[in-house]
Write a protein that holds these residues in place. Sequence first.
Motif, PDB file in Angstrom:
ATOM      1  N   UNK A  86       0.920  -0.569  -0.181  1.00 18.82           N
ATOM      2  CA  UNK A  86      -0.026   0.021  -0.250  1.00 18.82           C
ATOM      3  C   UNK A  86       0.579   1.072   0.283  1.00 18.82           C
ATOM      4  N   UNK A  87       1.329   0.967   0.714  1.00 16.78           N
ATOM      5  CA  UNK A  87       3.011   2.416   1.294  1.00 16.78           C
ATOM      6  C   UNK A  87       3.175   2.797  -0.219  1.00 16.78           C
ATOM      7  N   UNK A  88       3.709   1.636  -1.096  1.00 17.83           N
ATOM      8  CA  UNK A  88       4.551   2.065  -2.221  1.00 17.83           C
ATOM      9  C   UNK A  88       3.462   2.177  -3.433  1.00 17.83           C
ATOM     10  N   UNK A  89       1.801   1.984  -3.693  1.00 15.67           N
ATOM     11  CA  UNK A  89       1.450   2.466  -4.689  1.00 15.67           C
ATOM     12  C   UNK A  89       0.864   3.687  -3.866  1.00 15.67           C
ATOM     13  N   UNK A  90       0.974   4.684  -2.725  1.00 13.28           N
ATOM     14  CA  UNK A  90       0.695   5.726  -2.279  1.00 13.28           C
ATOM     15  C   UNK A  90       1.709   6.695  -2.774  1.00 13.28           C
ATOM     16  N   UNK A  91       3.330   6.149  -2.882  1.00 14.13           N
ATOM     17  CA  UNK A  91       4.131   6.892  -2.818  1.00 14.13           C
ATOM     18  C   UNK A  91       4.242   7.780  -4.841  1.00 14.13           C
ATOM     19  N   UNK A  92       4.045   6.141  -5.741  1.00 14.75           N
ATOM     20  CA  UNK A  92       3.541   6.291  -6.793  1.00 14.75           C
ATOM     21  C   UNK A  92       2.584   7.296  -6.869  1.00 14.75           C
ATOM     22  N   UNK A  93       1.558   7.183  -6.357  1.00 15.79           N
ATOM     23  CA  UNK A  93       0.606   8.133  -6.574  1.00 15.79           C
ATOM     24  C   UNK A  93       1.267   9.612  -6.473  1.00 15.79           C
ATOM     25  N   UNK A  94       1.961   9.960  -5.469  1.00 17.78           N
ATOM     26  CA  UNK A  94       2.131  11.670  -4.789  1.00 17.78           C
ATOM     27  C   UNK A  94       3.141  11.588  -5.753  1.00 17.78           C
ATOM     28  N   UNK A  95       4.109  10.794  -6.352  1.00 16.67           N
ATOM     29  CA  UNK A  95       5.540  11.223  -7.942  1.00 16.67           C
ATOM     30  C   UNK A  95       4.473  12.061  -8.393  1.00 16.67           C
ATOM     31  N   UNK A  96       3.366  11.609  -9.263  1.00 15.42           N
ATOM     32  CA  UNK A  96       2.336  12.148 -10.036  1.00 15.42           C
ATOM     33  C   UNK A  96       1.747  12.922  -9.554  1.00 15.42           C
ATOM     34  N   UNK A  97       0.231  12.784  -7.881  1.00 21.74           N
ATOM     35  CA  UNK A  97      -0.548  13.883  -8.082  1.00 21.74           C
ATOM     36  C   UNK A  97      -0.112  13.871  -6.137  1.00 21.74           C
ATOM     37  N   UNK A  98       1.066  14.603  -6.350  1.00 17.75           N
ATOM     38  CA  UNK A  98       1.690  14.990  -4.610  1.00 17.75           C
ATOM     39  C   UNK A  98       0.037  15.804  -3.894  1.00 17.75           C
ATOM     40  N   UNK A  99       0.077  17.115  -4.652  1.00 13.59           N
ATOM     41  CA  UNK A  99      -1.814  17.645  -3.876  1.00 13.59           C
ATOM     42  C   UNK A  99      -2.898  16.855  -3.944  1.00 13.59           C
ATOM     43  N   UNK A 100      -2.675  15.365  -3.925  1.00 12.21           N
ATOM     44  CA  UNK A 100      -3.587  14.672  -2.677  1.00 12.21           C
ATOM     45  C   UNK A 100      -3.828  14.255  -1.712  1.00 12.21           C
ATOM     46  N   UNK A 101      -4.691  14.983  -1.559  1.00  9.42           N
ATOM     47  CA  UNK A 101      -5.009  15.228   0.732  1.00  9.42           C
ATOM     48  C   UNK A 101      -5.254  13.296   0.540  1.00  9.42           C
ATOM     49  N   UNK A 102      -6.325  12.920   0.296  1.00 10.03           N
ATOM     50  CA  UNK A 102      -6.513  11.299   0.550  1.00 10.03           C
ATOM     51  C   UNK A 102      -5.153  10.574  -0.232  1.00 10.03           C
ATOM     52  N   UNK A 103      -4.713  10.822  -0.078  1.00 12.73           N
ATOM     53  CA  UNK A 103      -3.036   9.668  -0.931  1.00 12.73           C
ATOM     54  C   UNK A 103      -2.264  10.273   0.644  1.00 12.73           C
ATOM     55  N   UNK A 104      -2.444  11.373   0.521  1.00 13.54           N
ATOM     56  CA  UNK A 104      -1.596  11.212   1.437  1.00 13.54           C
ATOM     57  C   UNK A 104      -1.970  10.963   3.249  1.00 13.54           C
ATOM     58  N   UNK A 105      -4.202  10.520   3.612  1.00  7.98           N
ATOM     59  CA  UNK A 105      -4.031  10.036   4.305  1.00  7.98           C
ATOM     60  C   UNK A 105      -3.796   8.874   4.699  1.00  7.98           C
ATOM     61  N   UNK A 106      -4.015   8.893   3.663  1.00  7.55           N
ATOM     62  CA  UNK A 106      -3.958   6.819   3.479  1.00  7.55           C
ATOM     63  C   UNK A 106      -3.007   6.833   3.770  1.00  7.55           C
ATOM     64  N   UNK A 107      -1.804   7.508   3.295  1.00  9.67           N
ATOM     65  CA  UNK A 107      -0.262   6.723   3.864  1.00  9.67           C
ATOM     66  C   UNK A 107      -0.039   6.736   4.993  1.00  9.67           C
ATOM     67  N   UNK A 108      -0.513   7.586   5.723  1.00 13.07           N
ATOM     68  CA  UNK A 108      -1.161   7.913   7.253  1.00 13.07           C
ATOM     69  C   UNK A 108      -1.621   7.220   8.271  1.00 13.07           C
ATOM     70  N   UNK A 109      -2.304   6.194   7.565  1.00 13.07           N
ATOM     71  CA  UNK A 109      -2.684   5.265   8.162  1.00 13.07           C
ATOM     72  C   UNK A 109      -2.525   3.992   8.227  1.00 13.07           C
ATOM     73  N   UNK A 110      -2.109   3.970   7.027  1.00 11.86           N
ATOM     74  CA  UNK A 110      -1.071   2.916   7.084  1.00 11.86           C
ATOM     75  C   UNK A 110       0.559   3.100   7.813  1.00 11.86           C
TER      76      UNK A 110
END
Length: 184
Positions: A86-110
């Motif tokens: 999951x963290x690997x997926x969030x990292x990939x998503x952040x590289x593409x769209x770092x401004x998406x708060x939901x990705x950061x939220x899910x990363x924090x939960x993980x």
Amino acid sequence: MKNTICMASLLLGLTLGTAEAQVMVLGGGIAKDCYEAARFETVSPRQGAETCTRAIELEAMNAGNRAATYTNRGVLRMRAGDYDAALSDYEKAKRIRPETGETWLNEGAAYIFLKDYPSAMASLDQAISLDSSDLHAAYYNRAIAKEKLGDVEGAYYDFRKALELKPDWDLAEWQLSRFEVTTN
């Protein structure tokens, strides 16, 4: 006078809030099926993650939909207990769209699930600064991380903020009931 926040003597297990904020995919196709698997839990987390993988590998998507699909696959992998994937997926998503708060939220939960509270704090602070659509969950989860790091007062105020953002939220109300505010 100074307010002191003390944890109640009976501390029950902490429960994460709605940490799994899915990201909407515009259009149809497999990426939309991935979003629906994450949002509505229409299939098992493993099956949903496989759908997302097919979307990533087979569909032409714009950057926003690709980032959303990585985030949604991360949500499904997190539900399946595969936090590193999951963290690997969030990292990939952040590289593409770092401004998406939901990705950061899910990363924090993980990170909370992995008991890496300093990393959870950094991710949740970013989710809050980006005004995640599930801001109440970002404050709630940050409160959990703060409490685990010994910042009881900060946890109390974040639980209060979560309840302010989502009134009548039973989970946040329960968390606050564990605290006793005293005046010295």
